[in-house]
Design a protein around this motif. Structure first.
Motif, PDB file in Angstrom:
ATOM      1  N   LEU A 449       0.845  -1.191   0.000  1.00 35.40           N
ATOM      2  CA  LEU A 449       0.000   0.000   0.000  1.00 35.40           C
ATOM      3  C   LEU A 449       0.875   1.233   0.000  1.00 35.40           C
ATOM      4  CD1 LEU A 449      -2.812  -0.724   2.616  1.00 35.40           C
ATOM      5  CD2 LEU A 449      -3.163  -0.173   0.215  1.00 35.40           C
ATOM      6  N   ASN A 450       0.449   2.254  -0.717  1.00 37.01           N
ATOM      7  CA  ASN A 450       1.129   3.550  -0.718  1.00 37.01           C
ATOM      8  C   ASN A 450       0.123   4.618  -0.320  1.00 37.01           C
ATOM      9  OD1 ASN A 450       2.378   1.754  -3.001  1.00 37.01           O
ATOM     10  ND2 ASN A 450       4.010   3.081  -2.280  1.00 37.01           N
ATOM     11  N   ILE A 676       1.276  -4.475  -8.651  1.00 36.81           N
ATOM     12  CA  ILE A 676       1.786  -3.518  -9.628  1.00 36.81           C
ATOM     13  C   ILE A 676       1.493  -2.122  -9.097  1.00 36.81           C
ATOM     14  CG2 ILE A 676       1.529  -2.595 -11.954  1.00 36.81           C
ATOM     15  CD1 ILE A 676       1.047  -5.360 -12.961  1.00 36.81           C
ATOM     16  N   THR A 677       2.505  -1.287  -9.072  1.00 41.49           N
ATOM     17  CA  THR A 677       2.377   0.078  -8.576  1.00 41.49           C
ATOM     18  C   THR A 677       2.808   1.051  -9.660  1.00 41.49           C
ATOM     19  OG1 THR A 677       2.868  -0.635  -6.315  1.00 41.49           O
ATOM     20  CG2 THR A 677       3.090   1.713  -6.784  1.00 41.49           C
ATOM     21  N   VAL A 711      -0.160   4.727  -6.957  1.00 37.26           N
ATOM     22  CA  VAL A 711      -1.310   3.844  -6.774  1.00 37.26           C
ATOM     23  C   VAL A 711      -0.866   2.404  -7.013  1.00 37.26           C
ATOM     24  CG1 VAL A 711      -3.629   3.241  -7.551  1.00 37.26           C
ATOM     25  CG2 VAL A 711      -2.893   5.642  -7.567  1.00 37.26           C
ATOM     26  N   PRO A 712      -1.073   1.510  -6.011  1.00 37.70           N
ATOM     27  CA  PRO A 712      -0.782   0.089  -6.218  1.00 37.70           C
ATOM     28  C   PRO A 712      -2.078  -0.700  -6.435  1.00 37.70           C
ATOM     29  CG  PRO A 712      -0.907   0.527  -3.879  1.00 37.70           C
ATOM     30  CD  PRO A 712      -1.304   1.816  -4.584  1.00 37.70           C
ATOM     31  N   ILE A 736       6.874  -3.734  -9.963  1.00 36.67           N
ATOM     32  CA  ILE A 736       6.226  -5.045  -9.894  1.00 36.67           C
ATOM     33  C   ILE A 736       6.859  -5.836  -8.762  1.00 36.67           C
ATOM     34  CG2 ILE A 736       5.726  -7.204 -11.088  1.00 36.67           C
ATOM     35  CD1 ILE A 736       5.890  -5.730 -13.727  1.00 36.67           C
ATOM     36  N   ASP A 737       6.033  -6.237  -7.783  1.00 42.09           N
ATOM     37  CA  ASP A 737       6.466  -7.069  -6.665  1.00 42.09           C
ATOM     38  C   ASP A 737       5.715  -8.393  -6.752  1.00 42.09           C
ATOM     39  OD1 ASP A 737       8.009  -4.941  -5.656  1.00 42.09           O
ATOM     40  OD2 ASP A 737       6.308  -4.142  -4.546  1.00 42.09           O
ATOM     41  N   VAL A 738       6.430  -9.493  -6.821  1.00 44.14           N
ATOM     42  CA  VAL A 738       5.830 -10.818  -6.995  1.00 44.14           C
ATOM     43  C   VAL A 738       5.793 -11.552  -5.662  1.00 44.14           C
ATOM     44  CG1 VAL A 738       6.095 -13.071  -8.120  1.00 44.14           C
ATOM     45  CG2 VAL A 738       6.511 -10.977  -9.406  1.00 44.14           C
TER      46      VAL A 738
END
Length: 744
Positions: A449-450, A676-677, A711-712, A736-738
């Motif tokens: 979250l951002n 994805i952000t 925005v994520p 991108i964080d997997v």
């Protein structure tokens, strides 16, 4: 076989990474031309046997196992001799291969597992075969009938007659793509991340001595893309045209020795040229912007994107295949490099070398622990505003809370691999981020979250559960934290239920257009029941839960959206938080309720949009491992703020390799779970993620409403040939964080 440094021999293949086969006919020279890796990990070699002093040569095909042993079930002891000349090979998923060949039997054929050939009548002379993610093949070549440059071969080996690649209208007056014109260089191509086929060909102009290289892009139905280049055609003054595609969605075109290497954008714009310091036709792209080339009889050298020697490859940039003379090489889907040639001093034998390659890719799948998904009716397990699941009060700047998962809200006390939570931060003290990760593990450098000061935002999080049965939630800026559980993963090596069927996203609800519901914005407190079974890619039965990307658009007032199984009481949870005028999306995994429907409620009123991204099986399905989940510790696999090769301009797309990396094994993943952000957004717009090498769907994964936003959103998205494509409408940096992947 285990990963090693790039450029080092792959132990377990042949002897020290080199296979020597001296079983061919004595007195004849072995001249290998091409090697491809089959779906079982083995290798198929095409080449010629030629007697010394003779002009004629005999075509051969040889098949070897992944360790370099001849395949005794193929042909005669691992070798077969086709009647024609093999130009190219592409493997099919069922163990067969499509062959471009020049023979009386036809120009295309299917090579069976036993080495026999079945002809495919084709309306062109094929010179190259390219695999698509859906199992179909493009065969490229020249035709004396019209100006056809490619045909589409279905996965069953038949020709798709609806695919029409006649591009004669693009060419200058007096030129054509007949056999004479393209004799300089048969058409060859490469796939872009959005599914377009880029084709390069040589053609003559009105001046018989002038030859140019044409470059066009074809859509998935064969029609040319008029937005590519200038009115659909780009032209370059060189006679031999070879193209390669890079992970940043740019194209490299190479010619003969001395010709420059051209860098071309995905829209056909020339970005730059570089005089090649090597024989330009003898190149392979390593997917990171660099190149491999042959620099000695038994040596390969790696160059980075700028053309400098890459010292991390082999010994100071050069790898050696001991005891062999290299005639050619190529980069495999695994990232490894296969070389072919002959043993030193013995042209009557075959030598294959296998090297670790393509910086950071894992050449073999690691042992994985898979799990099935168990959907739960949404239930709140954490709310720091009231002291639920943690002490009451906001979590401070740089602080964290441990949240009990095992044994809570329907989750078993043991046997939990990962959990799916809708995490909400509200009343943010300062701008910052929230990270969710397995308890007792090191906090990863990712975010879920951002937040801006005072903001309320939610995101779906899939996260491994720590050995203590808990997950940890960290906040950099301080905030109140809320978490609603949507389900969990439990270990399984095979299962009937809880297996994901991923799909290219498809829209099933849009109240702005009357799709799936009446054409009307929902009023405050409004609710709709959405039919999901039998809609889009979701079957009419056999489904336990669906994966939806839900968007609230043009919110009438501050509020939230809740999604739950139809027919049941609305739970006291939220999936999406909105402020007046906002457009925001969140991923939702929800069990299917009464009559195959799910219910959606909006507190403040908004238009609602839902794109289905997949569904989970129920117990009526056969047992299998396909679609089981492999959770990983969260890892960042793209951050364009630190990657100068990735485009961030408005309306741009990029491709990122996810499979065939140290995180996800090659050809093992059907889909991934990721965040994805978009940050430093260029303005109002949307972001879409979809399988690479396929056409971009008309859906969105996240939305921005103004410039400068961060925005994520969570995604569950299929991969295409191990890769993911992402489109950014308004520009901005991408992250991108997997957090895991689903077995193919």
């Amino acid at each position: 076989m285990t990963a090693s440094a790039d450029g080092q021999p792959v132990n377990g293949f042949g002897v020290n990474g080199v296979l020597l086969d001296a079983s061919f006919s004595s007195g004849k020279q072995v001249k290998p031309q091409k090697v491809v890796q089959m779906t079982d990990g083995g290798f198929l070699v095409s080449g010629f046997l030629q007697a010394v002093g003779q002009q004629t040569a005999q075509q051969f095909l040889a098949r070897y196992s992944s360790t370099g042993q001849p395949n005794p079930t193929f042909g005669n002891g691992g070798v077969t001799f086709p009647s024609g000349v093999v130009r190219d090979i592409a493997p099919l998923q069922d163990g067969r291969a499509v062959i471009a060949t020049v023979s009386a039997a036809g120009d295309l054929g299917v090579l069976e597992a036993d080495g026999s050939m079945t002809a495919i009548p084709a309306p062109l002379l094929a010179g190259q075969v390219l695999r698509r993610p859906d199992g179909a093949m493009y065969a490229l070549g020249s035709s004396t009938q019209g100006n056809r440059v490619a045909v589409l071969v279905r996965p069953d080996g038949s020709i798709d007659s609806t695919y029409d690649s006649d591009v004669g209208g693009l060419l200058p007056t007096g030129s054509h793509l007949g056999a004479t014109a393209v004799a300089f260089s048969p058409p060859n191509g490469t796939l872009l991340s959005d599914g377009r086929l880029v084709v390069a060909f040589a053609y003559s102009t009105a001046d018989p001595g002038q030859v140019s290289c044409g470059l066009i892009a074809l859509r998935d139905d064969g029609r040319y893309d008029p937005t590519f280049g200038t009115a659909g055609l780009d032209s370059f003054p060189q006679a031999v045209c070879r193209v390669m595609h890079f992970a940043d969605d740019t194209i490299r075109m190479t010619g003969d020795f001395g010709d420059p290497v051209l860098e071309i954008s995905a829209d056909g714009t020339l970005l730059g040229t570089a005089q090649a310091p090597f024989d330009a036709p003898d190149l392979a792209a390593n997917g990171t912007g660099g190149l491999y080339t042959r620099t000695g009889p038994n040596q390969l050298t790696a160059y980075d994107r700028a053309g400098n020697v890459d010292s991390t490859f082999g010994a100071n940039g050069t790898a050696t295949v001991a005891g062999a003379t290299i005639a050619g090489f190529s980069l495999l889907d695994t990232g490894d490099i296969i070389t072919w040639g002959s043993p030193d001093g013995d042209p009557s034998a075959l030598a294959l070398g296998l090297l670790h390659g393509s910086i950071g890719r894992a050449p073999r799948p690691p042992v994985v622990a898979s799990a099935k998904f168990v959907a739960l009716r949404p239930q709140r397990i954490l709310d720091t505003r009231i002291g639920l699941g943690a002490s009451p009060g906001a979590v401070g700047v740089g602080e964290q809370v441990d949240v009990q998962i095992a044994g809570v809200a329907g989750v078993p006390a043991v046997g939990v691999s990962a959990v799916v939570l809708n995490v909400t931060a509200t009343e943010a003290m300062h701008a910052g981020f929230v990270t969710v990760y397995p308890s007792e593990a090191r906090r990863p450098t990712v975010s879920n979250l951002n937040l801006e000061t005072g903001q309320t935002a939610a995101n779906l999080v899939t996260v491994k559960v720590g050995a203590n049965g808990m997950v940890t939630v960290f906040t950099s800026g301080g905030t109140q934290l809320v978490a609603d559980i949507a389900g969990y993963y439990t270990p399984a090596s095979s299962s009937t239920d809880g297996r994901l069927h991923a799909a290219t996203p498809q829209r099933v609800l849009d109240t702005r257009e009357g799709l799936g519901a009446p054409t009307a914005k929902l009023a405050a407190g409004g609710q709709i029941d959405l039919q999901v079974l039998g809609r889009g890619p979701v079957p009419p039965a056999g489904v336990s839960a669906v994966v939806l990307n839900v968007t609230g658009d043009q919110a009438s007032a501050d509020g939230y959206v809740t999604v739950w199984p139809a027919g049941g009481e609305r739970p006291l949870v939220s999936n999406l938080n909105l402020v007046a005028g906002d457009t925001r999306a969140n991923l939702v995994i929800v069990p299917v309720g009464r009559d195959g429907m799910v219910s959606l409620f909006t507190l403040g009123g908004a238009d609602l949009i839902a794109d289905v991204a997949g569904w989970f099986t129920d117990a009526t399905n056969p047992a299998d491992d396909a679609g089981l989940f492999v959770p990983t510790n969260p890892v960042r696999m793209l951050d364009t703020r630190n990657d100068p090769t990735a485009p961030t301009a408005p309306g741009s797309s990029l491709m990122r390799l996810i499979g065939a990396t140290t995180v996800v094994p090659p050809d093992a993943a059907m889909a991934i779970a990721a965040d994805i952000t978009v940050t430093q957004s260029g303005g109002a717009g949307f972001v879409t993620a979809w399988p690479a090498f396929t056409e971009r769907p008309l859906v969105s994964n996240l939305n921005t409403v103004r410039s400068g936003q961060t925005v994520p959103n969570a995604v569950v998205v299929p991969l295409g040939l191990n890769a993911l494509s992402v489109y950014v409408q308004s520009g901005g940096h991408l992250i991108i964080d997997v957090s895991g992947w689903y077995i193919a």
